[in-house]
Write an enzyme that holds these catalytic residues in place. Structure first.
Site, PDB file in Angstrom:
ATOM      1  N   GLU A  60       0.890  -1.622  -0.270  1.00 44.14           N
ATOM      2  CA  GLU A  60      -0.137   0.323  -0.006  1.00 44.14           C
ATOM      3  C   GLU A  60       0.772   1.132   0.232  1.00 44.14           C
ATOM      4  OE1 GLU A  60      -2.922   1.422  -0.434  1.00 44.14           O
ATOM      5  OE2 GLU A  60      -4.267   0.360   0.422  1.00 44.14           O
ATOM      6  N   ASN A  99     -10.642   5.442   2.211  1.00 42.43           N
ATOM      7  CA  ASN A  99      -9.080   5.101   1.077  1.00 42.43           C
ATOM      8  C   ASN A  99      -8.870   6.384   0.379  1.00 42.43           C
ATOM      9  OD1 ASN A  99      -8.029   3.035   1.386  1.00 42.43           O
ATOM     10  ND2 ASN A  99      -9.172   1.529   0.845  1.00 42.43           N
ATOM     11  N   ASP A 143     -10.338   1.693  -4.525  1.00 39.39           N
ATOM     12  CA  ASP A 143      -9.139   1.031  -2.975  1.00 39.39           C
ATOM     13  C   ASP A 143      -8.468   2.745  -2.631  1.00 39.39           C
ATOM     14  OD1 ASP A 143      -7.210   1.050  -1.557  1.00 39.39           O
ATOM     15  OD2 ASP A 143      -7.715  -1.086  -1.487  1.00 39.39           O
ATOM     16  N   ASN A 154      -5.864   5.417   7.594  1.00 41.58           N
ATOM     17  CA  ASN A 154      -5.782   4.015   6.407  1.00 41.58           C
ATOM     18  C   ASN A 154      -5.223   4.602   5.577  1.00 41.58           C
ATOM     19  OD1 ASN A 154      -6.393   1.590   5.596  1.00 41.58           O
ATOM     20  ND2 ASN A 154      -7.661   2.919   4.544  1.00 41.58           N
TER      21      ASN A 154
END
Length: 329
Positions: free
Chosen positions: A37, A177, A232, A124
């Site tokens: 990520e 996200n 995402d 996140n």
């Protein structure tokens, strides 16, 4: 029909025909991340920074050699951004913002969001805006043992500035996200993966505020999104089109930013496709982080490159992005 009319029709047909865009996809990393990520292309060092959330790692990928150098922290790391000085990194460590010196590996805690929740609310996603102000999307984890889900409606969007601390800008997300901005700096886009929505806000760069939350895409009601598509990561190209990775369906989609329509798509050979970012010497390559597990079954037997960073190249001259912002710290 006379000859001149026929020629005009033929001319218009040729002028407005659209050639199919071709994409080439390849893995460019030897290492495989459990949950890759937070990628950031470093235009100064010509490397790709990214994290492996579940392994607590911050990684520096040389896309030419495909070698990754990683440093393991003591908690989950969801994003990484180089400081303007090129020596330090701004990294999330659960609900803390930390400065990581890559040479010495010294970690300095800068601030902590929602300390009263002791890390249940955590970062996140995080992106700096054009002024260098950090925009930080949080989720709130379930406290049920063995439950790796997050609580609906408990995700928030914060800003953080050195000396000013955190300010909550908006709330009521499920799983926040990707964050990006329109080129004119008048719109902020953000994904909600679990709600399967992409939102757009009116954005004020000078004040650091957002207003008028609007649903750009609700994947539950759109025919161009499948039941497995969950938005995402998010980025924007030089034409102003959005690009969203679809975790669960192994693709990156190109989105018209006003209508929300998908106008193109590129398949990735891994269903757990997380975040896209433009990079490369000419900013005309797209790098996508992926995951091989993330608390689920190992994807590698069926999809051997899962967990590696993938790269997309294209014959489209508009397939390019801009140099990313850096935090102003």
């Amino acid at each position: 029909m006379n000859f001149h009319t026929l020629c005009l029709i033929i001319s218009l047909s040729v002028t407005y025909s659209v050639a199919k865009v071709h994409y080439k996809v390849a893995a460019v990393e030897k290492m495989q991340s459990d949950l890759g990520e937070g990628p950031h292309w470093d235009e100064k060092q010509h490397v790709l920074w990214h994290t492996d959330i579940n392994e607590f790692k911050v990684c520096r990928l040389n896309v030419t050699s495909q070698d990754s150098e990683c440093h393991k922290l003591t908690d989950i790391a969801t994003f990484v951004h180089p400081y303007p000085n090129g020596e330090d990194l701004l990294v999330s460590q659960r609900n803390k913002l930390v400065k990581l010196n890559w040479k010495t590996k010294k970690v300095t805690v800068l601030d902590e969001v929602a300390p009263e929740l002791k890390g249940q609310e955590r970062f996140n996603e995080g992106q700096p805006d054009k002024s260098g102000r950090m925009w930080l999307a949080t989720v709130t984890d379930s406290l049920t043992p063995g439950d790796h889900s997050v609580l609906p409606g408990k995700g928030n969007l914060w800003t953080w500035e050195s000396g000013k601390g955190f300010t909550k800008r908006t709330d009521n997300f499920y799983l926040t996200n990707g964050i990006t901005w329109s080129h004119d700096q008048k719109k902020l886009f953000i994904n909600d993966s679990r709600a399967r929505k992409i939102y757009v806000f009116d954005f004020d760069l000078d004040k650091g505020t957002v207003a008028n939350k609007t649903i750009l895409i609700d994947a539950e009601t759109r025919t161009d999104w499948t039941v497995n598509d969950r938005p995402d990561g998010l980025t924007i190209d030089i034409t102003g089109h959005l690009w969203a990775s679809c975790i669960g369906n192994g693709r990156v989609v190109k989105i018209e930013p006003n209508s929300g329509d998908i106008v193109d798509t590129c398949a990735i050979p891994c269903p757990l496709t997380t975040t896209p970012v433009f990079g490369g010497p000419n900013m005309d390559q797209m790098f996508i982080t992926t995951a091989y597990k993330n608390f689920g079954p190992d994807q590698r037997p069926a999809h051997p490159t899962c967990g590696k960073v993938h790269r997309i190249t294209s014959d489209d001259k508009n397939f390019a992005g801009s140099v990313a912002n850096r935090p102003n710290l």
